[in-house]
Design a protein around this motif. Structure first.
Motif, PDB file in Angstrom:
ATOM      1  N   MET A   1       1.000 -16.387  -2.721  1.00 61.18           N
ATOM      2  CA  MET A   1       0.192 -15.427  -1.925  1.00 61.18           C
ATOM      3  C   MET A   1      -0.752 -14.596  -2.769  1.00 61.18           C
ATOM      4  O   MET A   1      -0.193 -13.883  -3.461  1.00 61.18           O
ATOM      5  N   SER A   2      -2.004 -14.404  -2.240  1.00 57.76           N
ATOM      6  CA  SER A   2      -3.035 -13.475  -3.014  1.00 57.76           C
ATOM      7  C   SER A   2      -3.132 -12.158  -1.979  1.00 57.76           C
ATOM      8  O   SER A   2      -3.815 -11.370  -2.547  1.00 57.76           O
ATOM      9  N   GLU A   3      -2.546 -11.793  -0.725  1.00 54.47           N
ATOM     10  CA  GLU A   3      -2.807 -10.946  -0.086  1.00 54.47           C
ATOM     11  C   GLU A   3      -2.147  -9.573  -0.634  1.00 54.47           C
ATOM     12  O   GLU A   3      -0.935  -9.817  -1.329  1.00 54.47           O
ATOM     13  N   PRO A   4      -2.795  -8.612  -0.582  1.00 59.00           N
ATOM     14  CA  PRO A   4      -2.055  -7.048  -1.367  1.00 59.00           C
ATOM     15  C   PRO A   4      -0.692  -6.927  -0.692  1.00 59.00           C
ATOM     16  O   PRO A   4      -0.455  -7.191   0.258  1.00 59.00           O
ATOM     17  N   VAL A   5       0.167  -6.300  -1.594  1.00 57.93           N
ATOM     18  CA  VAL A   5       1.387  -5.906  -1.122  1.00 57.93           C
ATOM     19  C   VAL A   5       1.272  -4.474  -0.761  1.00 57.93           C
ATOM     20  O   VAL A   5       0.722  -3.449  -1.461  1.00 57.93           O
ATOM     21  N   LEU A   6       1.506  -4.100   0.506  1.00 59.41           N
ATOM     22  CA  LEU A   6       1.697  -2.818   1.081  1.00 59.41           C
ATOM     23  C   LEU A   6       2.912  -1.980   0.825  1.00 59.41           C
ATOM     24  O   LEU A   6       2.724  -1.099   0.534  1.00 59.41           O
ATOM     25  N   VAL A   7       4.005  -2.714   0.899  1.00 60.46           N
ATOM     26  CA  VAL A   7       5.059  -2.111   0.526  1.00 60.46           C
ATOM     27  C   VAL A   7       6.270  -3.017  -0.066  1.00 60.46           C
ATOM     28  O   VAL A   7       6.148  -4.150   0.588  1.00 60.46           O
ATOM     29  N   ALA A   8       6.937  -2.694  -1.169  1.00 58.38           N
ATOM     30  CA  ALA A   8       7.867  -3.302  -1.694  1.00 58.38           C
ATOM     31  C   ALA A   8       9.038  -2.848  -2.185  1.00 58.38           C
ATOM     32  O   ALA A   8       9.233  -1.462  -2.522  1.00 58.38           O
ATOM     33  N   VAL A  30       6.243  -6.805   1.504  1.00 60.34           N
ATOM     34  CA  VAL A  30       5.353  -7.014   2.794  1.00 60.34           C
ATOM     35  C   VAL A  30       4.023  -7.117   2.492  1.00 60.34           C
ATOM     36  O   VAL A  30       3.377  -6.113   1.718  1.00 60.34           O
ATOM     37  N   ARG A  31       3.231  -8.231   2.639  1.00 63.54           N
ATOM     38  CA  ARG A  31       2.017  -8.311   2.458  1.00 63.54           C
ATOM     39  C   ARG A  31       1.065  -8.295   3.300  1.00 63.54           C
ATOM     40  O   ARG A  31       1.350  -8.377   4.563  1.00 63.54           O
ATOM     41  N   GLU A  32      -0.157  -7.573   3.242  1.00 61.85           N
ATOM     42  CA  GLU A  32      -1.003  -7.291   4.023  1.00 61.85           C
ATOM     43  C   GLU A  32      -1.464  -8.485   4.931  1.00 61.85           C
ATOM     44  O   GLU A  32      -1.838  -9.606   4.486  1.00 61.85           O
ATOM     45  N   GLU A  63      13.611   0.603  -6.987  1.00 61.19           N
ATOM     46  CA  GLU A  63      12.653   1.580  -6.432  1.00 61.19           C
ATOM     47  C   GLU A  63      11.708   0.969  -5.206  1.00 61.19           C
ATOM     48  O   GLU A  63      11.787  -0.248  -5.117  1.00 61.19           O
ATOM     49  N   VAL A  64      11.320   1.810  -4.368  1.00 61.71           N
ATOM     50  CA  VAL A  64      10.480   1.589  -3.185  1.00 61.71           C
ATOM     51  C   VAL A  64       8.979   1.895  -3.693  1.00 61.71           C
ATOM     52  O   VAL A  64       8.592   3.083  -4.006  1.00 61.71           O
ATOM     53  N   VAL A  65       8.112   1.015  -3.598  1.00 64.36           N
ATOM     54  CA  VAL A  65       6.668   1.111  -3.837  1.00 64.36           C
ATOM     55  C   VAL A  65       5.739   0.826  -2.694  1.00 64.36           C
ATOM     56  O   VAL A  65       5.788  -0.108  -1.842  1.00 64.36           O
ATOM     57  N   ALA A  66       5.016   1.829  -2.543  1.00 63.47           N
ATOM     58  CA  ALA A  66       4.174   1.921  -1.054  1.00 63.47           C
ATOM     59  C   ALA A  66       2.778   2.119  -1.734  1.00 63.47           C
ATOM     60  O   ALA A  66       2.575   3.139  -2.337  1.00 63.47           O
ATOM     61  N   THR A  84       1.925   5.151   5.725  1.00 65.31           N
ATOM     62  CA  THR A  84       1.901   3.912   5.586  1.00 65.31           C
ATOM     63  C   THR A  84       2.747   2.881   6.224  1.00 65.31           C
ATOM     64  O   THR A  84       2.770   1.855   6.781  1.00 65.31           O
ATOM     65  N   VAL A  85       3.986   3.322   6.614  1.00 64.13           N
ATOM     66  CA  VAL A  85       5.262   2.631   7.115  1.00 64.13           C
ATOM     67  C   VAL A  85       5.695   3.283   8.261  1.00 64.13           C
ATOM     68  O   VAL A  85       6.340   4.287   8.237  1.00 64.13           O
ATOM     69  N   GLN A  86       5.751   2.545   9.444  1.00 63.12           N
ATOM     70  CA  GLN A  86       6.586   3.146  10.641  1.00 63.12           C
ATOM     71  C   GLN A  86       7.589   2.089  11.260  1.00 63.12           C
ATOM     72  O   GLN A  86       7.289   0.981  11.242  1.00 63.12           O
TER      73      GLN A  86
END
Length: 284
Positions: A1-8, A30-32, A63-66, A84-86
């Motif tokens: 998948m090429s969609e940007p990662v929003l949170v990982a 989670v990809r955009e 780690e969590v990355v956002a 960023t995340v709800q």
């Protein structure tokens, strides 16, 4: 998948006090723009995963990355993550506490220290997106269950998250309420919000999601929903049944009513339409 990662989650492990690891060395992204369904039996770790992604729990390791930045668990870091995340929990009564709908939806933006004009604008847009503008002054204790669900989601939407995580959002809703909520989620997605939904409903996941993540004892299996939800071995490991849409597509292909590679029906209405279109020649 090429969609940007929003949170990982990267190499994340977590255990509750005096308990075994719920997740261990987990990588998850989670990809955009990809509608993502989380599925698994009770106790499989769905709630833990959602709370790790939204900052409600802190990993014991990893780690969590956002938005490309490692999350820090101080006030500033958590505020950045929650813009960023709800997460909207399953029971709206665990999330609603203000006297009226408008007050409840305004709580998050007010806590961000936004100007009053911006708060009012966000509340108005969120109420409109959830089709509850007329309920702005309604006391929350007088709302129906479906209205309370929508109010809880509106409160999260008012934070303008890039990722909206919903825990069993259709649970307790009648069929009409489910359809209205799904239409609302499509509107949010069209506006740029990436939606993650935890559900036990494999038929809903097949119909709605681009991707599915199955939580099994051997870890999380993530991929395109139509492929993941056709894997009987993974479904069995996750304590789930085969979606009827997958079974219906197999039945149609076996009778020459659906070409290989052609998408199968996702609703009973689509199935009836396919069969009716074949006419008498399609029988048998």
């Amino acid at each position: 998948m090429s969609e940007p990662v929003l949170v990982a989650l990267r190499g994340v492990s977590f255990a509750y006090e005096d308990g075994p690891d719920v997740v261990a060395g987990l990588d998850f992204a989670v990809r955009e723009g990809r509608a993502l369904a989380l599925l698994g039996r009770n106790g499989s770790g769905k709630t833990t995963l959602m709370r790790l992604l939204s900052g409600g729990l802190r990993p014991g390791a990893g780690e969590v990355v956002a938005d490309g930045r490692t999350v820090s668990y101080d006030r500033k870091g958590l505020t950045r993550l929650r813009t960023t995340v709800q997460l909207v929990v399953q029971d709206p009564d665990d999330q609603l506490f203000a006297a009226s709908v408008g007050q409840d939806v305004s709580f998050g933006p007010l806590n961000l220290g936004l100007p009053d004009d911006e708060v009012r604008a966000r509340v108005a847009r969120s109420l409109a997106a959830l089709d509850i503008t007329t309920l702005a002054d309604r006391p929350t204790h007088l709302l129906s269950y479906g209205q309370r669900k929508r109010t809880a989601i509106a409160g999260a939407v008012a934070m303008r998250p890039r990722v909206l995580i919903l825990d069993e959002p259709t649970a307790g809703l009648d069929p009409d309420g489910q359809e209205r909520l799904l239409a609302t989620l499509e509107g949010l997605r069209a506006g740029g919000t990436t939606v993650v939904m935890a559900t036990h409903d494999v038929d809903l996941a097949l119909r709605w999601a681009d991707d599915a993540a199955l939580l099994t004892p051997d870890g999380v299996r993530l991929g395109p929903a139509d492929r993941i939800l056709a894997r009987t071995d993974l479904l069995a490991a996750a304590g789930l049944r085969l979606p009827w849409g997958v079974a219906a597509a197999g039945w149609l292909r076996a009778r020459g009513l659906l070409a290989d590679g052609e998408r199968g029906p996702l609703t009973p209405e689509e199935l009836a339409g396919l069969v009716a279109a074949e006419g008498p020649a399609g029988k048998g």
